[in-house]
Design a protein around this motif. Structure first.
Motif, PDB file in Angstrom:
ATOM      1  N   VAL A 150       0.854  -1.190   0.000  1.00  0.00           N
ATOM      2  CA  VAL A 150       0.000   0.000   0.000  1.00  0.00           C
ATOM      3  C   VAL A 150       0.888   1.238   0.000  1.00  0.00           C
ATOM      4  O   VAL A 150       1.532   1.535   1.000  1.00  0.00           O
ATOM      5  CB  VAL A 150      -0.928   0.025   1.227  1.00  0.00           C
ATOM      6  N   PRO A 151       0.951   1.968  -1.116  1.00  0.00           N
ATOM      7  CA  PRO A 151       1.722   3.202  -1.151  1.00  0.00           C
ATOM      8  C   PRO A 151       0.864   4.394  -0.734  1.00  0.00           C
ATOM      9  O   PRO A 151      -0.300   4.490  -1.101  1.00  0.00           O
ATOM     10  CB  PRO A 151       2.127   3.320  -2.627  1.00  0.00           C
ATOM     11  N   VAL A 152       1.445   5.302   0.057  1.00  0.00           N
ATOM     12  CA  VAL A 152       0.751   6.520   0.466  1.00  0.00           C
ATOM     13  C   VAL A 152       1.659   7.700   0.159  1.00  0.00           C
ATOM     14  O   VAL A 152       2.817   7.728   0.592  1.00  0.00           O
ATOM     15  CB  VAL A 152       0.413   6.502   1.971  1.00  0.00           C
ATOM     16  N   GLU A 153       1.139   8.673  -0.583  1.00  0.00           N
ATOM     17  CA  GLU A 153       1.957   9.826  -0.959  1.00  0.00           C
ATOM     18  C   GLU A 153       2.446  10.580   0.276  1.00  0.00           C
ATOM     19  O   GLU A 153       1.692  10.815   1.222  1.00  0.00           O
ATOM     20  CB  GLU A 153       1.170  10.763  -1.868  1.00  0.00           C
ATOM     21  N   ASP A 181       9.079   7.920  -6.463  1.00  0.00           N
ATOM     22  CA  ASP A 181       8.461   6.632  -6.772  1.00  0.00           C
ATOM     23  C   ASP A 181       7.431   6.710  -7.887  1.00  0.00           C
ATOM     24  O   ASP A 181       7.100   5.688  -8.491  1.00  0.00           O
ATOM     25  CB  ASP A 181       7.804   6.071  -5.506  1.00  0.00           C
ATOM     26  N   ALA A 182       6.886   7.888  -8.172  1.00  0.00           N
ATOM     27  CA  ALA A 182       5.844   7.985  -9.196  1.00  0.00           C
ATOM     28  C   ALA A 182       5.759   9.405  -9.724  1.00  0.00           C
ATOM     29  O   ALA A 182       6.198  10.362  -9.074  1.00  0.00           O
ATOM     30  CB  ALA A 182       4.490   7.563  -8.626  1.00  0.00           C
ATOM     31  N   ARG A 183       5.167   9.527 -10.912  1.00  0.00           N
ATOM     32  CA  ARG A 183       4.915  10.837 -11.510  1.00  0.00           C
ATOM     33  C   ARG A 183       3.410  11.053 -11.598  1.00  0.00           C
ATOM     34  O   ARG A 183       2.677  10.211 -12.113  1.00  0.00           O
ATOM     35  CB  ARG A 183       5.532  10.913 -12.914  1.00  0.00           C
ATOM     36  N   ARG A 184       2.954  12.191 -11.112  1.00  0.00           N
ATOM     37  CA  ARG A 184       1.551  12.544 -11.175  1.00  0.00           C
ATOM     38  C   ARG A 184       1.223  13.101 -12.560  1.00  0.00           C
ATOM     39  O   ARG A 184       2.120  13.513 -13.308  1.00  0.00           O
ATOM     40  CB  ARG A 184       1.217  13.584 -10.102  1.00  0.00           C
ATOM     41  N   PRO A 185      -0.083  13.125 -12.923  1.00  0.00           N
ATOM     42  CA  PRO A 185      -0.457  13.637 -14.245  1.00  0.00           C
ATOM     43  C   PRO A 185       0.020  15.060 -14.518  1.00  0.00           C
ATOM     44  O   PRO A 185       0.254  15.433 -15.661  1.00  0.00           O
ATOM     45  CB  PRO A 185      -1.993  13.563 -14.221  1.00  0.00           C
ATOM     46  N   HIS A 192       6.657   8.040  -1.938  1.00  0.00           N
ATOM     47  CA  HIS A 192       5.621   7.211  -1.319  1.00  0.00           C
ATOM     48  C   HIS A 192       6.137   6.579  -0.028  1.00  0.00           C
ATOM     49  O   HIS A 192       7.264   6.088   0.013  1.00  0.00           O
ATOM     50  CB  HIS A 192       5.195   6.071  -2.258  1.00  0.00           C
ATOM     51  N   HIS A 193       5.291   6.579   0.980  1.00  0.00           N
ATOM     52  CA  HIS A 193       5.503   5.713   2.147  1.00  0.00           C
ATOM     53  C   HIS A 193       4.913   4.352   1.801  1.00  0.00           C
ATOM     54  O   HIS A 193       3.790   4.260   1.304  1.00  0.00           O
ATOM     55  CB  HIS A 193       4.825   6.295   3.379  1.00  0.00           C
ATOM     56  N   ARG A 194       5.676   3.300   2.053  1.00  0.00           N
ATOM     57  CA  ARG A 194       5.260   1.956   1.633  1.00  0.00           C
ATOM     58  C   ARG A 194       4.941   1.088   2.846  1.00  0.00           C
ATOM     59  O   ARG A 194       5.770   0.922   3.747  1.00  0.00           O
ATOM     60  CB  ARG A 194       6.365   1.289   0.805  1.00  0.00           C
TER      61      ARG A 194
END
Length: 208
Positions: A150-153, A181-185, A192-194
């Motif tokens: 579960v990733p949390v921004e 960890d990721a790119r937003r639109p 991300h906290h994992r």
């Protein structure tokens, strides 16, 4: 939690928890224009809803149609199960669409990732944890996966607190902060906290 009898597909078409009904999100379950009203700027609270989510408001009903088309394909391919969330009888707003929830499956790593969005009026009821437990049960008990992640921004402290609580209740753990960890639109690169639960941890918590 209860689910429909197996129909030959990987995912259950319907799930029920104490307070929620989860119904497969597809063209047969919802009118395109009705769903567009929820996920476009016609929803006056959509910006607050998507603040920490990896999608932008839909710009046209055609975009919503194509989104539902894609969900149906991913369901058939066993890549993603997406559900409408509705409060059950006795809950405020019973029968209304409160949002949607998903379970994304990576078969190469045998990992499931649950996700959710909720309309603002349904925040603060504990629905996120309730649907998470239902989908995590599907991941381990039906799909025989090895891990749920579960990733949390970073910055989304309310979600972090909720996720930390239900992950701990299922025997899981906090793995740490994953940088870039990721790119937003909109082009932002986010951390991300994992949080994770292994099958062994889940089974151990159930045994206790």
């Amino acid at each position: 939690m209860t689910d429909d009898a197996r129909d030959g597909g990987l995912f259950p078409e319907r799930l029920e928890t104490d307070r929620l009904e989860l119904e497969r999100l597809c063209h047969d379950a919802v009118d395109v224009l009705d769903y567009y009203d929820l996920v476009s700027r016609r929803n006056p609270n959509v910006e607050a809803v998507i603040r920490y989510l990896p999608w932008d408001p839909h710009e046209s009903p055609q975009e919503t149609k194509e989104y539902l088309d894609e969900l149906e394909r991913k369901w058939a391919d066993g890549e993603r199960a997406e559900y409408l969330l509705r409060p059950r009888a006795g809950e405020d707003g019973a029968g209304e669409i409160a949002g949607s929830a998903c379970l994304i499956v990576d078969w190469e790593t045998r990992t499931g990732t649950p996700g959710i969005w909720l309309r603002k009026r349904f925040w603060g009821r504990g629905y996120s944890a309730e649907r998470a437990r239902a989908l995590i049960a599907v991941a381990f008990e039906r799909l025989d996966l090895d891990l749920v992640a579960v990733p949390v921004e970073d910055g989304n402290e309310k979600s972090r607190s909720a996720v930390a609580d239900y992950v701990a209740s299922l025997g899981g753990q906090y793995d740490g902060l994953v940088r870039n960890d990721a790119r937003r639109p909109d082009g932002r690169i986010i951390d991300h906290h994992r949080y994770t639960v292994t099958r062994e941890q889940y089974e151990g918590a159930a045994g206790e």
